[in-house]
Motif scaffolding. Structure first.
Motif, PDB file in Angstrom:
ATOM      1  N   ASP A  15     -40.333  37.060 -34.065  1.00 39.84           N
ATOM      2  CA  ASP A  15     -38.628  37.497 -32.969  1.00 39.84           C
ATOM      3  C   ASP A  15     -37.434  37.586 -34.148  1.00 39.84           C
ATOM      4  N   HIS A  16     -37.576  37.197 -35.316  1.00 34.67           N
ATOM      5  CA  HIS A  16     -37.007  37.818 -35.991  1.00 34.67           C
ATOM      6  C   HIS A  16     -36.069  38.645 -36.579  1.00 34.67           C
ATOM      7  N   GLU A  17     -37.501  39.596 -36.645  1.00 34.43           N
ATOM      8  CA  GLU A  17     -37.542  41.130 -36.671  1.00 34.43           C
ATOM      9  C   GLU A  17     -36.361  41.760 -36.077  1.00 34.43           C
ATOM     10  N   ARG A  18     -37.117  41.020 -34.391  1.00 39.97           N
ATOM     11  CA  ARG A  18     -36.372  41.588 -33.749  1.00 39.97           C
ATOM     12  C   ARG A  18     -34.018  41.749 -33.371  1.00 39.97           C
ATOM     13  N   MET A  19     -34.469  40.557 -34.087  1.00 44.32           N
ATOM     14  CA  MET A  19     -32.929  40.256 -33.737  1.00 44.32           C
ATOM     15  C   MET A  19     -32.050  41.615 -33.564  1.00 44.32           C
ATOM     16  N   MET A  20     -30.150  41.033 -33.040  1.00 50.32           N
ATOM     17  CA  MET A  20     -29.735  42.304 -33.375  1.00 50.32           C
ATOM     18  C   MET A  20     -28.053  41.704 -33.840  1.00 50.32           C
ATOM     19  N   GLU A  21     -27.474  42.709 -34.133  1.00 50.83           N
ATOM     20  CA  GLU A  21     -26.515  42.381 -34.036  1.00 50.83           C
ATOM     21  C   GLU A  21     -24.945  43.530 -33.581  1.00 50.83           C
ATOM     22  N   ILE A  22     -24.614  43.472 -32.633  1.00 51.16           N
ATOM     23  CA  ILE A  22     -23.136  43.970 -32.964  1.00 51.16           C
ATOM     24  C   ILE A  22     -22.201  44.317 -33.985  1.00 51.16           C
ATOM     25  N   THR A  23     -22.324  45.635 -34.569  1.00 57.91           N
ATOM     26  CA  THR A  23     -21.840  45.988 -35.936  1.00 57.91           C
ATOM     27  C   THR A  23     -20.648  46.185 -35.576  1.00 57.91           C
ATOM     28  N   SER A  24     -20.188  46.768 -34.429  1.00 56.26           N
ATOM     29  CA  SER A  24     -18.740  47.480 -33.785  1.00 56.26           C
ATOM     30  C   SER A  24     -18.552  47.230 -32.981  1.00 56.26           C
ATOM     31  N   PHE A  25     -16.926  46.897 -33.177  1.00 54.57           N
ATOM     32  CA  PHE A  25     -16.271  46.955 -31.365  1.00 54.57           C
ATOM     33  C   PHE A  25     -14.429  46.754 -31.339  1.00 54.57           C
ATOM     34  N   HIS A  26     -14.811  48.070 -30.450  1.00 58.99           N
ATOM     35  CA  HIS A  26     -13.308  48.518 -30.784  1.00 58.99           C
ATOM     36  C   HIS A  26     -12.919  48.657 -28.975  1.00 58.99           C
ATOM     37  N   VAL A  27     -11.833  47.824 -28.124  1.00 59.27           N
ATOM     38  CA  VAL A  27     -10.785  48.471 -27.300  1.00 59.27           C
ATOM     39  C   VAL A  27      -9.950  49.538 -27.487  1.00 59.27           C
ATOM     40  N   GLN A  73     -29.113  44.634 -23.098  1.00 59.22           N
ATOM     41  CA  GLN A  73     -28.245  45.477 -22.420  1.00 59.22           C
ATOM     42  C   GLN A  73     -26.812  43.975 -22.950  1.00 59.22           C
ATOM     43  N   ILE A  74     -25.932  44.729 -23.178  1.00 61.49           N
ATOM     44  CA  ILE A  74     -24.460  44.377 -23.517  1.00 61.49           C
ATOM     45  C   ILE A  74     -23.788  44.066 -22.184  1.00 61.49           C
ATOM     46  N   GLU A  75     -23.568  42.766 -22.067  1.00 58.34           N
ATOM     47  CA  GLU A  75     -22.302  42.243 -21.420  1.00 58.34           C
ATOM     48  C   GLU A  75     -20.553  41.783 -22.010  1.00 58.34           C
ATOM     49  N   LEU A  76     -20.084  42.140 -21.348  1.00 60.55           N
ATOM     50  CA  LEU A  76     -18.270  41.577 -21.511  1.00 60.55           C
ATOM     51  C   LEU A  76     -18.453  40.204 -21.164  1.00 60.55           C
ATOM     52  N   ILE A  77     -17.551  39.313 -21.688  1.00 58.85           N
ATOM     53  CA  ILE A  77     -17.309  38.007 -21.138  1.00 58.85           C
ATOM     54  C   ILE A  77     -15.871  38.191 -20.674  1.00 58.85           C
ATOM     55  N   ASN A  78     -15.118  37.269 -19.566  1.00 56.83           N
ATOM     56  CA  ASN A  78     -13.659  37.007 -19.161  1.00 56.83           C
ATOM     57  C   ASN A  78     -13.105  38.529 -18.018  1.00 56.83           C
ATOM     58  N   ILE A 112     -24.941  40.590 -26.765  1.00 59.10           N
ATOM     59  CA  ILE A 112     -25.841  40.880 -26.457  1.00 59.10           C
ATOM     60  C   ILE A 112     -26.803  39.989 -25.344  1.00 59.10           C
ATOM     61  N   THR A 113     -27.113  40.291 -24.480  1.00 58.21           N
ATOM     62  CA  THR A 113     -28.099  39.628 -23.591  1.00 58.21           C
ATOM     63  C   THR A 113     -29.053  38.669 -24.177  1.00 58.21           C
ATOM     64  N   GLY A 114     -29.111  37.609 -23.419  1.00 58.93           N
ATOM     65  CA  GLY A 114     -30.699  37.351 -23.934  1.00 58.93           C
ATOM     66  C   GLY A 114     -30.610  35.997 -25.764  1.00 58.93           C
ATOM     67  N   ALA A 118     -27.665  38.440 -32.777  1.00 56.56           N
ATOM     68  CA  ALA A 118     -27.530  37.681 -34.094  1.00 56.56           C
ATOM     69  C   ALA A 118     -26.345  37.965 -34.756  1.00 56.56           C
ATOM     70  N   THR A 119     -24.807  38.219 -33.427  1.00 59.02           N
ATOM     71  CA  THR A 119     -24.220  39.218 -34.032  1.00 59.02           C
ATOM     72  C   THR A 119     -23.028  38.429 -34.579  1.00 59.02           C
ATOM     73  N   PRO A 120     -22.373  38.076 -35.341  1.00 61.51           N
ATOM     74  CA  PRO A 120     -21.811  36.945 -36.425  1.00 61.51           C
ATOM     75  C   PRO A 120     -20.391  36.567 -35.274  1.00 61.51           C
TER      76      PRO A 120
END
Length: 240
Positions: A15-27, A73-78, A112-114, A118-120
């Motif tokens: 599971d640790h090797e499969r953990m992911m993070e969002i490295t950039s975010f723009h609106v 899958q990426i989901e938006l909050i709010n 990231i759902t699930g 591991a996004t900071p």
């Protein structure tokens, strides 16, 4: 040492090797006009109901590699919206800002759902302010009254700005003026929109008074003059 060596199939990841993070975010604000630039930054003003594009990149934790389409899958909050990544690990989701005023701030987030996210903290969060109040004008002028023609007519307007709302985008304000004897190109006596000229409205110091000058000296036979003000507020709402 050789006795401790082992081999493992690449599909048998932890599971640790499969953990992911969002490295950039723009609106991005896809509704024109916007204040400053199409990208929205922290605490900026956005017009209520504006169309938004939320984009970024997803990478496996501590690696440069990325998941494939439909693997995440990426989901938006709010606000509403979700999606997956493309072939380069990038995502782009379309959504819409709320229509009501949020003077104190409105926060959206992508996650990231699930259990593998591991996004900071704070990487995929943005707080901006919403203003959906249409600017308006209270008319107080000598409509259809006779004015003495002059080569330096002075136009004054007072603009009261709400302390809660975004305020006037000062550099966008201008006086649009039409003088029948000068600008009625098709001679139909009607001020067509493409016949108007424009002058910037200049603020007097720090007051709420703005002014511009125009010329109608040739209107010696009682011809018409038509004036209106155009501009927007800092959230991009156009002046009615």
């Amino acid at each position: 040492v050789d006795s401790n060596h082992t081999e493992r199939l690449s599909s048998s990841t932890t599971d640790h090797e499969r953990m992911m993070e969002i490295t950039s975010f723009h609106v991005i604000d896809d509704t024109n006009p916007t204040d400053g630039s199409p990208e929205i930054f922290d605490n900026e003003w956005v017009g209520g109901g504006d169309l938004l594009s939320i984009s970024g990149d997803v990478r496996f934790l501590n690696e440069g590699s990325y998941p494939l389409p439909q693997d995440v899958q990426i989901e938006l909050i709010n606000i509403t919206g979700n999606g997956t990544v493309d072939g380069t690990g990038a995502f782009s989701i379309s959504s819409q800002a709320p229509g009501e005023n949020r003077y104190g701030g409105f926060t959206i987030e992508a996650e990231i759902t699930g259990p593998l996210d591991a996004t900071p903290e704070g990487t995929s969060i943005l707080t901006f302010r919403l203003d959906n109040t249409m600017p308006g004008m209270v008319l107080n002028a000598p409509i259809l009254s006779r004015m003495i023609p002059s080569n330096d007519q002075l136009f004054n307007v007072s603009i009261a700005e709400s302390t809660d709302a975004s305020g006037i985008a000062e550099g966008t304000l201008q006086l649009r003026w039409w003088v029948e004897s000068l600008h009625d190109d098709n001679q139909n006596g009607i001020p067509d929109v493409d016949e108007y000229r424009a002058r910037p409205l200049v603020r007097q110091g720090t007051s709420e008074h703005f002014h511009a000058t125009y010329e109608d000296l040739q209107n010696v036979q009682g011809e018409q003059v038509s004036l209106f003000v155009e501009g927007k507020d800092n959230a991009g709402n156009l002046l009615n």
